[in-house]
Design a protein around this motif. Sequence first.
Motif, mmCIF file in Angstrom:
data_model
loop_
_atom_site.group_PDB
_atom_site.id
_atom_site.type_symbol
_atom_site.label_atom_id
_atom_site.label_comp_id
_atom_site.label_asym_id
_atom_site.label_seq_id
_atom_site.Cartn_x
_atom_site.Cartn_y
_atom_site.Cartn_z
ATOM 1 N N GLN A 196 -7.856 -15.388 26.898
ATOM 2 C CA GLN A 196 -6.845 -14.652 26.132
ATOM 3 C C GLN A 196 -5.640 -15.542 25.804
ATOM 4 O OE1 GLN A 196 -5.914 -10.458 26.930
ATOM 5 N NE2 GLN A 196 -7.365 -10.546 28.641
ATOM 6 N N GLN B 59 -4.316 -16.315 22.007
ATOM 7 C CA GLN B 59 -2.945 -16.073 21.561
ATOM 8 C C GLN B 59 -2.251 -17.366 21.157
ATOM 9 O OE1 GLN B 59 -1.509 -13.029 20.960
ATOM 10 N NE2 GLN B 59 -0.076 -14.426 19.948
ATOM 11 N N ASP C 207 -6.374 -8.720 18.248
ATOM 12 C CA ASP C 207 -6.130 -7.277 18.198
ATOM 13 C C ASP C 207 -7.284 -6.521 18.829
ATOM 14 O OD1 ASP C 207 -3.729 -7.640 16.934
ATOM 15 O OD2 ASP C 207 -4.469 -7.192 14.923
ATOM 16 N N THR D 75 -6.938 -6.646 22.572
ATOM 17 C CA THR D 75 -5.916 -5.703 23.040
ATOM 18 C C THR D 75 -6.464 -4.278 23.083
ATOM 19 O OG1 THR D 75 -4.164 -7.094 22.127
ATOM 20 C CG2 THR D 75 -3.615 -4.781 22.577
#
Length: 537
Positions: free
Chosen positions: A14, A18, A57, A60
Motif C-alpha cells: 500500500q 500511494q 481507491d 481503500t
Amino acid sequence: MLEVLEAVDGDALQRWGQACVDRLTLRCDEINNLNVFPIPDSDTGTNLLFTMRAAMDSVTRNTGDSASAHEVAMAMSRGATTGARGNSGIILSQVMRGLAVSSADGPFTAATLRASLELAAGLVRNAVSVPVEGTIMTVLDCAAYAAGRCAEDASISEVARAAADAAAEALAATTDQLDVLRDAGVVDAGGLGLVVMLDVLVGVISGREPERTFARSEPSRDVRPTPTLASEQYEVMYLVADSDDERIAELRTRLGAIGDSVIIVGDGDGGWSVHVHCADAGAAVEAGLTAGALSRVRINCFALDAASHQVVEVTHSGIADRAILAVAEGDGAAALFESEGVIVLRCDEPISAIQLLAAIRNVAHREVLVLPNGALSAHELVAVSVAARDANHEVVLLPSSSMVQALAAIAVHDPQRIAVDDAFAMSECASATRWGSLRIADERALTLVGTCEPGDGLGLIGREVVVIEKDAEYAGTQLLDRVLGSGGELVTMLVGGNAPTELIDHLASHVAQHHPGVDVMIYPGGQLGDLVQLGVE
C-alpha cells in the motif's frame, strides 16, 4: 540506518501504491510533455496517474488495515483494470494483475517479484495486437528479463534494483528505437512512468530511490507531431462482461480491422478492458456490443482542440429533420405511439442492444429521440447511444422507464424546437410522471415488502414492489392510493392484454370516489406483463 525489507507485505504494498500516486502527481506534466507516440495528445502522465489512483481507491474500498499483500494486490488489479485510462493505463493494469497472481501464496519475496514482472510482461505482449518496440512494453520486458537473471539467492532489494536499472537503460534506448522519438529527441512517455514506479518500489524496499536524469524532458516544438482534422481519430475504451475467450478474440479481430493501438486485457475474473484508436467510434462500440455487456464507455477525440477553432454557422427554421423512436409492447400501445407519428420498435419478446441500434440506424431522419421505456439496462443504452451517432444520425436517449412516461413525453414534443430543447422538455415531462404497474405474481419471491406467492396481486412503483395482496383489485386500489398520495391531476391507465374489464372499471371508480378532481384516461395497451400501467401527472 535505512531499513531494508526482506519481503513486501500488504502494508508495504500500500505504501508503494500511494508513493506511486504521489510521484506520478509530481512528474505528471513532465511525462505528458514527452508524449509523442502513438498519438501526441500529451496525456500519458495523466492516464498513468488516474489509473494508479483508481487502483488505490479500490484498496481503500475493499481492504482493511491488516490486509495481506495478495488482498491488496487483488484490489489494486481490479481498480486499475476498471479505471484504466489510455493504452498506458491498460498496460499498467496488467502490471497490477501480475502482482495479484504472483502474490497468492504470501508476501512478495525476491522470487515472487521476479514472477510478477515476467507474468506482467507476458500479459502485455498478449494484450497488444500489434506490439511496437521502443515503448513501455519494451521497458517492461527488459525489467522482467533483468529480474529473472538475478541469482536464486538474491534479495528482493537486489531484484527490484536490477529491474529498475534495466528499465531505465531500456528507456534511454527508446529514443533510437522509434523514428518519432528520435525526431523529437525524447524517451517514451509511458516507459518513463514505469521507471518512476519501479524506482519507487526500490525506495520502499531499500529506503532509498535511485536518482536518474534523461537527456531531454520535452520534445522539440519544431518536430512535435500534431493531430489534424484530416486524420481525426478517437480513443475508445470500455469494459466487457458476460463474454468468453472466443468472442473476445473475435472482438480483437474486428477492432484491428477498423483501428489501431488495440489492447484488450482481462481482469482474471471474467471481465475485460478494451482500448482502440479509430476513426469510427460508433463502429468500435458496436463491435463491443456483439462481444458482451458493455459498461464505462469512454470516448476521447484527439482532434477536438483543432476542431474547436473552426467556426460553424448554424441556422434553424421550420420543422426539424427529427424522428421519435419508442420501444413498445402490445398492439394497442404500438398503435398509440404510431398515431402520434412515432416510429415503434416492438418488444413483445425481450430485445437486445443490437436490435435497438439497428432500429435507430434505419430511421431516415438526422435527429433521433429515443424512448427506451425500460427495455434495456442503463449501460446498454449508453453503448447504443454512442454506437448510433454517426455522420447520418444525431441521437438522444430520453429517460423514459415505462410506456406511460413515454406517452407523457410525446405530449410535449415540438418539432419546431431545436433538438436539445425538445429533448429537455420531453425528458422533464417523462421524469415528472410518477408511474406504477399492477401484475400477478407467477412465482414465490422475496420483495422489499415481504414474500409473494404465485397468483398474488403485486403493485409496483417504478421497479420496486410496494403492495402484495391476494386480491388483484384490492392491490390495484392500494397502488393507486400510493401513486396519488403526493397529488396529481391526471391518471393514465395503459391496459394490458390480460386485464379483466371489471378490474379497470373498479380502478377508475376508485379514483372517482377517493381522489376527486383527478381525471382518468384509459387506453388499450395490449402488453402481457402488466395488467395495467399507471402514469400520474
